[in-house]
Design an enzyme around this catalytic site. Structure first.
Site, PDB file in Angstrom:
ATOM      1  N   CYS A  47       0.833  -1.202   0.000  1.00 18.13           N
ATOM      2  CA  CYS A  47       0.000   0.000   0.000  1.00 18.13           C
ATOM      3  C   CYS A  47       0.872   1.257   0.000  1.00 18.13           C
ATOM      4  O   CYS A  47       2.007   1.231   0.484  1.00 18.13           O
ATOM      5  CB  CYS A  47      -0.878  -0.040   1.247  1.00 18.13           C
ATOM      6  SG  CYS A  47      -1.869   1.434   1.516  1.00 18.13           S
ATOM      7  N   GLU A  50       2.691   2.126   3.287  1.00 17.23           N
ATOM      8  CA  GLU A  50       4.021   1.585   3.586  1.00 17.23           C
ATOM      9  C   GLU A  50       5.116   2.371   2.863  1.00 17.23           C
ATOM     10  O   GLU A  50       6.184   2.617   3.408  1.00 17.23           O
ATOM     11  CB  GLU A  50       4.135   0.121   3.160  1.00 17.23           C
ATOM     12  CG  GLU A  50       3.886  -0.835   4.285  1.00 17.23           C
ATOM     13  CD  GLU A  50       2.520  -1.459   4.143  1.00 17.23           C
ATOM     14  OE1 GLU A  50       1.990  -1.481   3.022  1.00 17.23           O
ATOM     15  OE2 GLU A  50       1.984  -1.908   5.172  1.00 17.23           O
ATOM     16  N   MET A  51       4.817   2.760   1.626  1.00 19.00           N
ATOM     17  CA  MET A  51       5.816   3.521   0.872  1.00 19.00           C
ATOM     18  C   MET A  51       6.131   4.831   1.594  1.00 19.00           C
ATOM     19  O   MET A  51       7.275   5.256   1.684  1.00 19.00           O
ATOM     20  CB  MET A  51       5.313   3.819  -0.547  1.00 19.00           C
ATOM     21  CG  MET A  51       5.012   2.587  -1.375  1.00 19.00           C
ATOM     22  SD  MET A  51       6.362   1.400  -1.373  1.00 19.00           S
ATOM     23  CE  MET A  51       7.566   2.256  -2.367  1.00 19.00           C
ATOM     24  N   LYS A  52       5.063   5.446   2.146  1.00 20.45           N
ATOM     25  CA  LYS A  52       5.272   6.705   2.876  1.00 20.45           C
ATOM     26  C   LYS A  52       6.067   6.457   4.150  1.00 20.45           C
ATOM     27  O   LYS A  52       6.922   7.247   4.539  1.00 20.45           O
ATOM     28  CB  LYS A  52       3.913   7.335   3.227  1.00 20.45           C
ATOM     29  CG  LYS A  52       3.274   8.023   2.044  1.00 20.45           C
ATOM     30  CD  LYS A  52       2.166   8.966   2.451  1.00 20.45           C
ATOM     31  CE  LYS A  52       1.154   8.301   3.334  1.00 20.45           C
ATOM     32  NZ  LYS A  52      -0.126   8.990   3.422  1.00 20.45           N
ATOM     33  N   HIS A  69       0.040  -4.624   5.533  1.00 24.62           N
ATOM     34  CA  HIS A  69      -1.306  -4.732   6.107  1.00 24.62           C
ATOM     35  C   HIS A  69      -2.362  -5.119   5.091  1.00 24.62           C
ATOM     36  O   HIS A  69      -3.534  -5.146   5.417  1.00 24.62           O
ATOM     37  CB  HIS A  69      -1.694  -3.413   6.788  1.00 24.62           C
ATOM     38  CG  HIS A  69      -1.751  -2.250   5.859  1.00 24.62           C
ATOM     39  ND1 HIS A  69      -0.637  -1.595   5.417  1.00 24.62           N
ATOM     40  CD2 HIS A  69      -2.796  -1.667   5.245  1.00 24.62           C
ATOM     41  CE1 HIS A  69      -0.990  -0.633   4.598  1.00 24.62           C
ATOM     42  NE2 HIS A  69      -2.308  -0.652   4.463  1.00 24.62           N
ATOM     43  N   CYS A  99     -14.107  -4.757  16.772  1.00 24.31           N
ATOM     44  CA  CYS A  99     -14.395  -5.500  18.005  1.00 24.31           C
ATOM     45  C   CYS A  99     -15.872  -5.845  18.092  1.00 24.31           C
ATOM     46  O   CYS A  99     -16.266  -6.785  18.761  1.00 24.31           O
ATOM     47  CB  CYS A  99     -13.931  -4.724  19.242  1.00 24.31           C
ATOM     48  SG  CYS A  99     -15.043  -3.372  19.706  1.00 24.31           S
ATOM     49  N   CYS A 102     -17.677  -1.778  20.692  1.00 21.98           N
ATOM     50  CA  CYS A 102     -17.489  -0.380  21.094  1.00 21.98           C
ATOM     51  C   CYS A 102     -18.525   0.512  20.400  1.00 21.98           C
ATOM     52  O   CYS A 102     -19.200   0.086  19.453  1.00 21.98           O
ATOM     53  CB  CYS A 102     -16.070   0.093  20.768  1.00 21.98           C
ATOM     54  SG  CYS A 102     -15.747   0.316  19.014  1.00 21.98           S
ATOM     55  N   CYS A 105     -18.071   0.704  16.622  1.00 19.43           N
ATOM     56  CA  CYS A 105     -18.480  -0.501  15.888  1.00 19.43           C
ATOM     57  C   CYS A 105     -20.004  -0.635  15.866  1.00 19.43           C
ATOM     58  O   CYS A 105     -20.569  -1.126  14.895  1.00 19.43           O
ATOM     59  CB  CYS A 105     -17.882  -1.755  16.533  1.00 19.43           C
ATOM     60  SG  CYS A 105     -16.152  -2.024  16.114  1.00 19.43           S
ATOM     61  N   CYS A 113     -13.127   1.518  14.976  1.00 18.12           N
ATOM     62  CA  CYS A 113     -13.102   0.779  16.243  1.00 18.12           C
ATOM     63  C   CYS A 113     -12.083   1.375  17.228  1.00 18.12           C
ATOM     64  O   CYS A 113     -10.957   1.699  16.844  1.00 18.12           O
ATOM     65  CB  CYS A 113     -12.743  -0.675  15.953  1.00 18.12           C
ATOM     66  SG  CYS A 113     -12.653  -1.716  17.402  1.00 18.12           S
ATOM     67  N   CYS A 175      -7.296  -3.549   2.086  1.00 20.99           N
ATOM     68  CA  CYS A 175      -7.060  -2.115   2.312  1.00 20.99           C
ATOM     69  C   CYS A 175      -7.441  -1.273   1.102  1.00 20.99           C
ATOM     70  O   CYS A 175      -8.474  -0.622   1.098  1.00 20.99           O
ATOM     71  CB  CYS A 175      -5.609  -1.853   2.709  1.00 20.99           C
ATOM     72  SG  CYS A 175      -5.302  -0.093   2.939  1.00 20.99           S
TER      73      CYS A 175
END
Ligand code: NAD
Ligand code: ZN
Length: 296
Positions: A47, A50-52, A69, A99, A102, A105, A113, A175
């Protein structure tokens, strides 16, 4: 060989320190504890987030870390009390946990969440890591860490998928696809016959285009400085693609001229705050700014 309850040795891409490239290392992955799941990762996307993180030495302080992720895999074993998945199930990982209990959610209008905050510690709920490398504990990322052959994540960060799903494709649902498609359909609620502009034609931007198309948009203008992205963008539904570097005028004026009134929906999928802070109000009659940049 049955690995349940045993430490698994496997390979992972470790980010040792800010600015360093990822290093493929042998690591140890501990068995899952209560409400945790150990997964054999079969496919993972890369994604823009990650590059950032790799480009920005100040993005976090959890080193060494296993990033990743956008993952899909097969459950190897489950910890005590896990009820939603079992060994052998095909799953995708969830960057945003669910979850289910909460206020967020339970609110049908959102899904942020409260447990997400805990995943930013880089550790599991008991304050420890399930990864070690060369005798050192290694941090988790986003409670997913999919850049590893095996990972341990919380049950609330995993969801079972159809057994016939092709993992190398569906990992993107984890993602990029849901972020982009959901931005068009759920958040912006793109309307039939409308005009849309999508800045950035990576995984997220292409998914926004698919969402705009599914919603019945009449005009979908892709904007990117890399023209190699245009072919794929048109394949998934862009009606026009433009490169801001080909114009003397600011891009919002180009869009205005192309549409005669500006676009009704605009999406930022570059990850550049300057695009969002720009001249949006000058560009269109109804300009919706949707930014999906994470505050990492
Ligand atoms: P990507 O790197 O695949 O795509 C980014 C695109 O933007 C590239 O095609 C690049 O050429 C283009 N680009 C760069 N500078 C540009 C400019 N000045 N003008 C026009 N285009 C430009 O990234 P991605 O995986 O699609 O992710 C995009 C952004 O979304 C990232 O910032 C990522 O962190 C964020 N993101 C957020 C979420 C979320 O909040 N849920 C999920 C995924 C990604
Ligand atoms: Zn929750």
């Amino acid at each position: 060989m049955n690995t349940t309850g045993k430490v698994i040795r496997c390979r992972a891409a470790i980010h040792w320190k800010p600015g360093a490239p990822l290093a493929i290392e042998e690591i140890e992955v501990a068995p899952p504890k209560a409400k945790e799941v150990r997964i054999k990762i079969v496919a993972t996307g890369l994604c823009g987030t990650e590059m950032k993180m790799l480009a920005n030495p100040n993005s976090h302080n959890n080193y060494p870390i296993i990033l990743g992720h956008e993952g899909a895999g097969i459950v190897e074993s489950v910890g005590q009390g896990v009820s939603t998945v079992k060994t052998g199930d095909k799953v995708i990982t969830l960057f945003l946990p669910q979850c289910g209990e909460c206020a967020s959610c339970l609110n049908p209008g959102g899904n942020f969440c409260v447990q997400f905050k805990q995943s930013k510690t880089g550790l599991m709920s008991d304050g420890t890591s399930r990864f070690t490398c060369k005798g050192k504990p290694v941090y988790h990322f986003g409670n997913t860490s999919t850049f590893s052959e095996y990972t341990v994540i919380k049950e609330i960060s995993v969801t079972k998928i159809d057994a016939v799903a092709p993992l190398e494709k569906v990992c993107l649902i984890s993602c990029g696809f849901s972020t982009g498609y959901g931005a068009a359909i759920t958040t912006a609620k793109v309307t039939p016959g409308s005009s849309c502009a999508v800045f950035g034609l990576g995984g997220v931007g292409l998914s926004v285009i698919m969402g705009c198309k599914a919603a019945g948009a009449a005009r979908i203008i892709g904007v990117d400085i890399n023209k190699d992205k245009f072919e794929k963008a048109k394949e998934v539904g862009a009606t026009d693609c433009i490169n801001p570097q080909d114009f003397e005028k600011p891009i919002q004026e180009v869009l205005f001229d192309m549409t005669g009134a500006g676009v009704e929906f605009c999406f930022e999928a570059i990850g550049n705050p300057a695009t969002v802070a720009g001249k949006a109000e000058r560009t269109s009659l109804n300009w919706f700014l949707i930014t999906w940049q994470r505050s990492l």
